[in-house]
Design a protein around this motif. Structure first.
Motif, PDB file in Angstrom:
ATOM      1  N   GLY A 321       0.796  -1.217   0.000  1.00 42.37           N
ATOM      2  CA  GLY A 321       0.000   0.000   0.000  1.00 42.37           C
ATOM      3  C   GLY A 321       0.829   1.267   0.000  1.00 42.37           C
ATOM      4  N   ALA A 322       2.137   1.141  -0.236  1.00 44.06           N
ATOM      5  CA  ALA A 322       3.015   2.316  -0.247  1.00 44.06           C
ATOM      6  C   ALA A 322       2.835   3.102  -1.538  1.00 44.06           C
ATOM      7  N   PRO A 323       2.960   4.436  -1.487  1.00 42.23           N
ATOM      8  CA  PRO A 323       2.897   5.216  -2.729  1.00 42.23           C
ATOM      9  C   PRO A 323       4.055   4.839  -3.643  1.00 42.23           C
ATOM     10  N   LEU A 324       3.836   4.911  -4.934  1.00 40.40           N
ATOM     11  CA  LEU A 324       4.869   4.504  -5.891  1.00 40.40           C
ATOM     12  C   LEU A 324       6.077   5.432  -5.861  1.00 40.40           C
ATOM     13  N   SER A 325       5.956   6.570  -5.185  1.00 39.79           N
ATOM     14  CA  SER A 325       7.106   7.462  -5.042  1.00 39.79           C
ATOM     15  C   SER A 325       8.067   6.990  -3.962  1.00 39.79           C
ATOM     16  N   GLY A 326       7.675   5.924  -3.204  1.00 37.02           N
ATOM     17  CA  GLY A 326       8.577   5.334  -2.221  1.00 37.02           C
ATOM     18  C   GLY A 326       8.081   5.440  -0.795  1.00 37.02           C
ATOM     19  N   GLY A 327       8.708   4.641   0.092  1.00 39.78           N
ATOM     20  CA  GLY A 327       8.353   4.639   1.500  1.00 39.78           C
ATOM     21  C   GLY A 327       7.424   3.510   1.860  1.00 39.78           C
ATOM     22  N   ASP A 328       6.704   3.663   2.987  1.00 38.97           N
ATOM     23  CA  ASP A 328       5.744   2.651   3.404  1.00 38.97           C
ATOM     24  C   ASP A 328       4.328   3.174   3.168  1.00 38.97           C
ATOM     25  N   GLU A 329       3.329   2.426   3.662  1.00 44.33           N
ATOM     26  CA  GLU A 329       1.935   2.787   3.398  1.00 44.33           C
ATOM     27  C   GLU A 329       1.602   4.216   3.821  1.00 44.33           C
ATOM     28  N   PHE A 330       2.195   4.670   4.935  1.00 43.78           N
ATOM     29  CA  PHE A 330       1.813   5.968   5.485  1.00 43.78           C
ATOM     30  C   PHE A 330       2.781   7.085   5.114  1.00 43.78           C
ATOM     31  N   THR A 331       3.719   6.791   4.210  1.00 45.00           N
ATOM     32  CA  THR A 331       4.590   7.836   3.685  1.00 45.00           C
ATOM     33  C   THR A 331       3.790   8.751   2.766  1.00 45.00           C
ATOM     34  N   ALA A 332       3.987  10.051   2.920  1.00 44.31           N
ATOM     35  CA  ALA A 332       3.275  11.000   2.066  1.00 44.31           C
ATOM     36  C   ALA A 332       3.708  10.829   0.615  1.00 44.31           C
ATOM     37  N   PRO A 333       2.777  10.705  -0.314  1.00 45.86           N
ATOM     38  CA  PRO A 333       3.148  10.584  -1.733  1.00 45.86           C
ATOM     39  C   PRO A 333       3.874  11.830  -2.231  1.00 45.86           C
ATOM     40  N   VAL A 334       4.794  11.640  -3.151  1.00 48.17           N
ATOM     41  CA  VAL A 334       5.494  12.753  -3.785  1.00 48.17           C
ATOM     42  C   VAL A 334       4.934  12.884  -5.200  1.00 48.17           C
ATOM     43  N   PHE A 335       4.211  13.952  -5.453  1.00 51.28           N
ATOM     44  CA  PHE A 335       3.501  14.083  -6.719  1.00 51.28           C
ATOM     45  C   PHE A 335       4.295  14.828  -7.788  1.00 51.28           C
ATOM     46  N   ASP A 336       5.429  15.422  -7.408  1.00 54.35           N
ATOM     47  CA  ASP A 336       6.217  16.116  -8.425  1.00 54.35           C
ATOM     48  C   ASP A 336       7.286  15.214  -9.035  1.00 54.35           C
ATOM     49  N   SER A 337       7.136  13.897  -8.825  1.00 56.01           N
ATOM     50  CA  SER A 337       8.031  12.931  -9.464  1.00 56.01           C
ATOM     51  C   SER A 337       7.278  12.246 -10.596  1.00 56.01           C
ATOM     52  N   THR A 338       7.972  11.443 -11.367  1.00 57.92           N
ATOM     53  CA  THR A 338       7.320  10.710 -12.458  1.00 57.92           C
ATOM     54  C   THR A 338       6.826   9.345 -11.998  1.00 57.92           C
ATOM     55  N   ALA A 339       7.048   9.020 -10.722  1.00 57.31           N
ATOM     56  CA  ALA A 339       6.680   7.689 -10.230  1.00 57.31           C
ATOM     57  C   ALA A 339       5.170   7.508 -10.155  1.00 57.31           C
ATOM     58  N   ILE A 340       4.443   8.577  -9.848  1.00 59.02           N
ATOM     59  CA  ILE A 340       2.994   8.502  -9.697  1.00 59.02           C
ATOM     60  C   ILE A 340       2.336   9.203 -10.871  1.00 59.02           C
ATOM     61  N   ASP A 341       1.530   8.469 -11.620  1.00 62.65           N
ATOM     62  CA  ASP A 341       0.828   9.025 -12.774  1.00 62.65           C
ATOM     63  C   ASP A 341      -0.095  10.151 -12.321  1.00 62.65           C
ATOM     64  N   ALA A 342      -0.117  11.234 -13.067  1.00 62.43           N
ATOM     65  CA  ALA A 342      -0.935  12.391 -12.709  1.00 62.43           C
ATOM     66  C   ALA A 342      -2.422  12.073 -12.695  1.00 62.43           C
ATOM     67  N   ASN A 343      -2.840  11.020 -13.411  1.00 61.67           N
ATOM     68  CA  ASN A 343      -4.243  10.620 -13.450  1.00 61.67           C
ATOM     69  C   ASN A 343      -4.515   9.355 -12.640  1.00 61.67           C
ATOM     70  N   SER A 344      -3.567   8.967 -11.798  1.00 53.16           N
ATOM     71  CA  SER A 344      -3.815   7.834 -10.901  1.00 53.16           C
ATOM     72  C   SER A 344      -4.823   8.255  -9.835  1.00 53.16           C
ATOM     73  N   HIS A 345      -5.431   7.261  -9.196  1.00 48.88           N
ATOM     74  CA  HIS A 345      -6.449   7.557  -8.193  1.00 48.88           C
ATOM     75  C   HIS A 345      -5.865   8.359  -7.033  1.00 48.88           C
ATOM     76  N   VAL A 346      -4.693   7.960  -6.555  1.00 51.44           N
ATOM     77  CA  VAL A 346      -4.064   8.657  -5.441  1.00 51.44           C
ATOM     78  C   VAL A 346      -3.773  10.106  -5.800  1.00 51.44           C
TER      79      VAL A 346
END
Length: 434
Positions: A321-346
């Motif tokens: 359940g960790a964000p694709l930008s890294g960390g564990d489930e409760f790590t805050a997602p990093v949205f200014d990286s390319t790891a998380i798609d801009a149109n992903s649910h998160v």
């Protein structure tokens, strides 16, 4: 299936008898006597019930016997630790009913609810204590079962305040400005037969039979004043409201509700969930707004999607359940990286991407058997509480480009104003009629 938030004050647990009105009105007793066929149970979810009974009754004795007080500052069933099972019901008031009918119904419901949440029957005579030649007050299927953490939460829909017969209940002037049917959203395929309603009852419990018993008996009590419009059984909670609860999974297999508002986050509750004394109308202070959305999942289509693409659609790792930008489930997602798609649910649902908007979720999985094509009729019964309906509307519009939309359909919808909790000896919504 919005990405949740955190915060709320827990209702006090109690095993003692709650103060309550003296009993059911004559209309309520009449409903018990001749309205036994008005339960409207959802037969299609039998498989979920069977498994749920086994799980619920395997709980530790102290959990099974937990009881939540009906009376209090807020209605139970909002910040209460999310139970395992749901029976949600929507009602319409009957034609030619008046203000007195509505008030007596809410009084009768409050009295019966205050007993059932303690593990008692709906009246003193109950299922077997009345005359042998008359229908019993209580249907009896919960005899011998504990309270099982039952909570009953009541809400008022837009149609209660004004309808084709005019202001028949004398409350049109008290209608909250935001209490309107939700606007159409992209991708909606709503069934009017499983949407909307003048009144709603959310019954949550750790034993499905206890939740079903509650709705069945409250439906009987409503006889002649309100009729069941639609109902939904749910199992396997898809959100948590306490830090002690693990983040559950939805039917797509992903952890759901990592960022939900938790019961001890009183600041977030005050900001995002509870209607303030400074808000309008004054009678709703201490209450909230409930949104229900029945979201059908295209299970078979999703099951053929490769794992990496599933992760990309959600924006989280399926395993941890960790964000694709890294960390564990409760790590805050990093949205200014390319790891998380801009149109992903998160990315689309997270409060950091929505001006800090947060909601409190209490959703459940549902399986209503198979459809005509032999596919699972299953999905998420989404429930959220918010201080203002505009919070949900903004989030849902933001999700118009969600990659997950290819695999879901919104097929049911409703919104209700949820009054504050009732004081002992009073009834839910009394301030509306003051």
């Amino acid at each position: 299936m919005n990405e949740p938030e955190a915060g709320a004050a827990p209702e006090e647990a109690s095993t003692g008898a709650a103060s309550a009105p003296s009993g059911l009105s004559r209309r309520g007793l009449l409903g018990l006597a001749i309205g036994g066929g008005v339960a409207g149970l959802a037969v299609g979810a039998g498989a979920g019930l069977t498994g749920g009974v086994a799980i619920g009754r395997a709980r530790a004795a102290e959990d099974a016997h937990s009881a939540y007080e009906f009376f209090g500052a807020h209605q139970a069933g909002i910040t209460t630790p999310v139970q395992d099972h749901l029976h949600f019901a929507s009602f319409d008031m009957m034609p030619r009913t008046d203000r007195e009918d509505l008030i007596s119904l809410l009084q009768d419901w409050s009295y019966a609810a205050s007993r059932m949440v303690q593990g008692l029957e709906v009246s003193a005579t109950g299922a077997v204590g009345g005359p042998a030649e008359a229908p019993p007050d209580d249907t009896g299927e919960a005899l011998g079962l504990p309270a099982a953490g039952l909570t009953l939460t009541f809400g008022f829909g837009p149609g209660l305040f004004e309808n084709e017969d005019g202001d028949r209940y004398g409350i049109a002037a008290q209608r909250p400005a935001g209490l309107e049917r939700l606007p159409a959203f992209l991708g909606d395929d709503l069934d009017p037969q499983t949407s909307h309603g003048d009144l709603c009852i959310q019954a949550c419990a750790d034993d499905p039979q206890v939740a079903v018993h509650a709705i069945r008996n409250l439906s009987r009590i409503a006889f002649g004043r309100a009729r069941l419009r639609w109902s939904q059984l749910g199992f396997g909670k898809t959100s948590r409201t306490t830090a002690a609860q693990a983040t559950p999974r939805n039917l797509f297999g992903f952890k759901d509700g990592t960022a939900n508002i938790l019961a001890d986050d009183t600041e977030a509750l005050a900001d995002h969930v509870w209607v303030s004394s400074n808000d309008e109308p004054a009678w709703l202070a201490g209450g909230s707004y409930l949104v229900a959305r029945k979201i059908a999942m295209l299970i078979e289509t999703w099951d053929r999607v490769r794992l990496s693409e599933q992760d990309n659609i959600i924006g989280r790792d399926k395993g941890e359940g960790a964000p694709l930008s890294g960390g564990d489930e409760f790590t805050a997602p990093v949205f200014d990286s390319t790891a998380i798609d801009a149109n992903s649910h998160v990315s689309l649902a997270h409060p950091d991407q929505n001006d800090g908007i947060r909601i409190l979720r209490r959703g459940y999985n549902y399986v209503d058997g198979n459809n005509a094509l032999g596919r699972l009729d299953a999905g998420l019964f989404f429930l959220s509480y918010q201080r203002d309906p505009a919070q949900f509307i903004s989030l849902q519009r933001r999700l118009s480009t969600d990659l997950m939309n290819e695999y879901i359909r919104h097929v049911g919808s409703g919104i209700w104003a949820v009054p504050a909790g009732a004081e002992p000896g009073s009834f839910v919504g009394e301030a509306l009629f003051a």
